[in-house]
Write a protein that holds these residues in place. Sequence first.
Motif, PDB file in Angstrom:
ATOM      1  N   SER A  61     -13.902  -3.176   6.760  1.00 33.80           N
ATOM      2  CA  SER A  61     -12.578  -2.562   6.718  1.00 33.80           C
ATOM      3  C   SER A  61     -12.226  -2.104   5.309  1.00 33.80           C
ATOM      4  O   SER A  61     -11.722  -0.994   5.107  1.00 33.80           O
ATOM      5  CB  SER A  61     -11.519  -3.552   7.218  1.00 33.80           C
ATOM      6  N   LEU A  62     -12.470  -2.959   4.339  1.00 32.94           N
ATOM      7  CA  LEU A  62     -12.138  -2.626   2.957  1.00 32.94           C
ATOM      8  C   LEU A  62     -12.969  -1.445   2.465  1.00 32.94           C
ATOM      9  O   LEU A  62     -12.460  -0.558   1.767  1.00 32.94           O
ATOM     10  CB  LEU A  62     -12.351  -3.844   2.054  1.00 32.94           C
ATOM     11  N   LYS A  63     -14.230  -1.399   2.839  1.00 32.14           N
ATOM     12  CA  LYS A  63     -15.086  -0.278   2.454  1.00 32.14           C
ATOM     13  C   LYS A  63     -14.622   1.027   3.093  1.00 32.14           C
ATOM     14  O   LYS A  63     -14.812   2.114   2.536  1.00 32.14           O
ATOM     15  CB  LYS A  63     -16.542  -0.560   2.840  1.00 32.14           C
ATOM     16  N   ALA A  64     -14.003   0.916   4.277  1.00 29.00           N
ATOM     17  CA  ALA A  64     -13.526   2.106   4.995  1.00 29.00           C
ATOM     18  C   ALA A  64     -12.165   2.570   4.487  1.00 29.00           C
ATOM     19  O   ALA A  64     -11.659   3.594   4.943  1.00 29.00           O
ATOM     20  CB  ALA A  64     -13.453   1.822   6.492  1.00 29.00           C
ATOM     21  N   GLY A  65     -11.577   1.816   3.550  1.00 32.33           N
ATOM     22  CA  GLY A  65     -10.319   2.263   2.955  1.00 32.33           C
ATOM     23  C   GLY A  65      -9.094   1.425   3.253  1.00 32.33           C
ATOM     24  O   GLY A  65      -7.983   1.793   2.868  1.00 32.33           O
ATOM     25  N   ALA A  66      -9.272   0.284   3.921  1.00 29.31           N
ATOM     26  CA  ALA A  66      -8.121  -0.575   4.201  1.00 29.31           C
ATOM     27  C   ALA A  66      -7.558  -1.142   2.909  1.00 29.31           C
ATOM     28  O   ALA A  66      -8.286  -1.413   1.955  1.00 29.31           O
ATOM     29  CB  ALA A  66      -8.525  -1.715   5.132  1.00 29.31           C
ATOM     30  N   SER A  67      -6.253  -1.326   2.883  1.00 29.15           N
ATOM     31  CA  SER A  67      -5.606  -1.936   1.721  1.00 29.15           C
ATOM     32  C   SER A  67      -5.664  -3.453   1.795  1.00 29.15           C
ATOM     33  O   SER A  67      -5.444  -4.141   0.802  1.00 29.15           O
ATOM     34  CB  SER A  67      -4.140  -1.489   1.641  1.00 29.15           C
ATOM     35  N   GLY A  68      -5.944  -3.972   2.977  1.00 30.07           N
ATOM     36  CA  GLY A  68      -6.038  -5.412   3.129  1.00 30.07           C
ATOM     37  C   GLY A  68      -6.511  -5.790   4.510  1.00 30.07           C
ATOM     38  O   GLY A  68      -6.631  -4.944   5.402  1.00 30.07           O
ATOM     39  N   TYR A  69      -6.802  -7.051   4.695  1.00 28.82           N
ATOM     40  CA  TYR A  69      -7.313  -7.565   5.964  1.00 28.82           C
ATOM     41  C   TYR A  69      -6.707  -8.940   6.185  1.00 28.82           C
ATOM     42  O   TYR A  69      -6.707  -9.780   5.286  1.00 28.82           O
ATOM     43  CB  TYR A  69      -8.833  -7.665   5.914  1.00 28.82           C
ATOM     44  N   LEU A  70      -6.165  -9.165   7.377  1.00 30.58           N
ATOM     45  CA  LEU A  70      -5.489 -10.419   7.659  1.00 30.58           C
ATOM     46  C   LEU A  70      -5.837 -10.903   9.060  1.00 30.58           C
ATOM     47  O   LEU A  70      -5.792 -10.137  10.020  1.00 30.58           O
ATOM     48  CB  LEU A  70      -3.971 -10.226   7.547  1.00 30.58           C
ATOM     49  N   ASN A  71      -6.171 -12.173   9.162  1.00 37.45           N
ATOM     50  CA  ASN A  71      -6.434 -12.764  10.471  1.00 37.45           C
ATOM     51  C   ASN A  71      -5.119 -12.991  11.198  1.00 37.45           C
ATOM     52  O   ASN A  71      -4.126 -13.403  10.602  1.00 37.45           O
ATOM     53  CB  ASN A  71      -7.173 -14.097  10.294  1.00 37.45           C
ATOM     54  N   LYS A  72      -5.083 -12.736  12.502  1.00 38.09           N
ATOM     55  CA  LYS A  72      -3.849 -12.872  13.277  1.00 38.09           C
ATOM     56  C   LYS A  72      -3.355 -14.309  13.348  1.00 38.09           C
ATOM     57  O   LYS A  72      -2.200 -14.545  13.716  1.00 38.09           O
ATOM     58  CB  LYS A  72      -4.052 -12.326  14.695  1.00 38.09           C
ATOM     59  N   GLN A  73      -4.195 -15.245  13.005  1.00 40.47           N
ATOM     60  CA  GLN A  73      -3.790 -16.643  13.034  1.00 40.47           C
ATOM     61  C   GLN A  73      -3.082 -17.061  11.744  1.00 40.47           C
ATOM     62  O   GLN A  73      -2.664 -18.208  11.611  1.00 40.47           O
ATOM     63  CB  GLN A  73      -5.002 -17.538  13.279  1.00 40.47           C
ATOM     64  N   SER A  74      -2.937 -16.120  10.817  1.00 43.45           N
ATOM     65  CA  SER A  74      -2.272 -16.424   9.549  1.00 43.45           C
ATOM     66  C   SER A  74      -0.792 -16.723   9.773  1.00 43.45           C
ATOM     67  O   SER A  74      -0.192 -16.276  10.752  1.00 43.45           O
ATOM     68  CB  SER A  74      -2.412 -15.244   8.582  1.00 43.45           C
ATOM     69  N   ALA A  75      -0.202 -17.441   8.845  1.00 44.52           N
ATOM     70  CA  ALA A  75       1.215 -17.789   8.936  1.00 44.52           C
ATOM     71  C   ALA A  75       2.078 -16.554   8.716  1.00 44.52           C
ATOM     72  O   ALA A  75       1.679 -15.632   7.995  1.00 44.52           O
ATOM     73  CB  ALA A  75       1.551 -18.852   7.890  1.00 44.52           C
ATOM     74  N   PRO A  76       3.257 -16.500   9.327  1.00 46.64           N
ATOM     75  CA  PRO A  76       4.163 -15.367   9.151  1.00 46.64           C
ATOM     76  C   PRO A  76       4.445 -15.049   7.689  1.00 46.64           C
ATOM     77  O   PRO A  76       4.525 -13.874   7.304  1.00 46.64           O
ATOM     78  CB  PRO A  76       5.432 -15.824   9.883  1.00 46.64           C
TER      79      PRO A  76
END
Length: 215
Positions: free
Chosen positions: A98-113
């Motif tokens: 994702s980051l190589k494709a240009g994403a500014s960040g990546y977050l797992n859906k299980q992360s806290a709000p």
Amino acid sequence: MNKKELIRVLIADDHAIVREGLKQILADTKDIVVAGAAENGLDAVKLARAGEADVLLLDISMPDRSGIEVLKQIRKEYPAIAVLMLSMHREDQYAIRSLKAGASGYLNKQSAPAELVNAIRQVASGRKYISTELAQELANQVGDDREIPAHETLSDREYQTLTMIASGKTVTDIANELVLSVKTISMYRSRLLQKMKLRHNAELTHYAIRNHLVD
């Protein structure tokens, strides 16, 4: 708060419950407003085209197109929008792609709000966002002379096909889910087997499990 100071966020996820959950989380923040929501990749691009957003929360597993394909199109056509990828997948599976494709960040859906809100603010300010776990994974790879794993040589679609087959889905199942022809999925399967020097689905599945590519 001045309207111009608000961070305008778009949500693209094919699960209504997830979309509503994200809206609820962001409704409790004073500096973030949800400007729109989409349930597939095509609608996500349409929302981006409207130019009313600073950040796009993009699910990596969309029903019509892969999230990474949508990401690449948006980065090409609407570079001012920061894209924060959301996924249920382990971070080391898709984050680097994702980051190589240009994403500014990546977050797992299980992360806290609170982590989601922090990530949105960070990418909206022009910075990159990665979790502590992913940062550690990237640090571990620095100076690592290990041979590149076979699955890292695959294209995004080939990798997606690999994980879906390893999860027990047939070529027809995958074609239906991705809205592609069986012939196209069969081509991806043939290519990935050739690149990885595997003979059949059983070896593919064993490889995926051994390398923690599927849960």
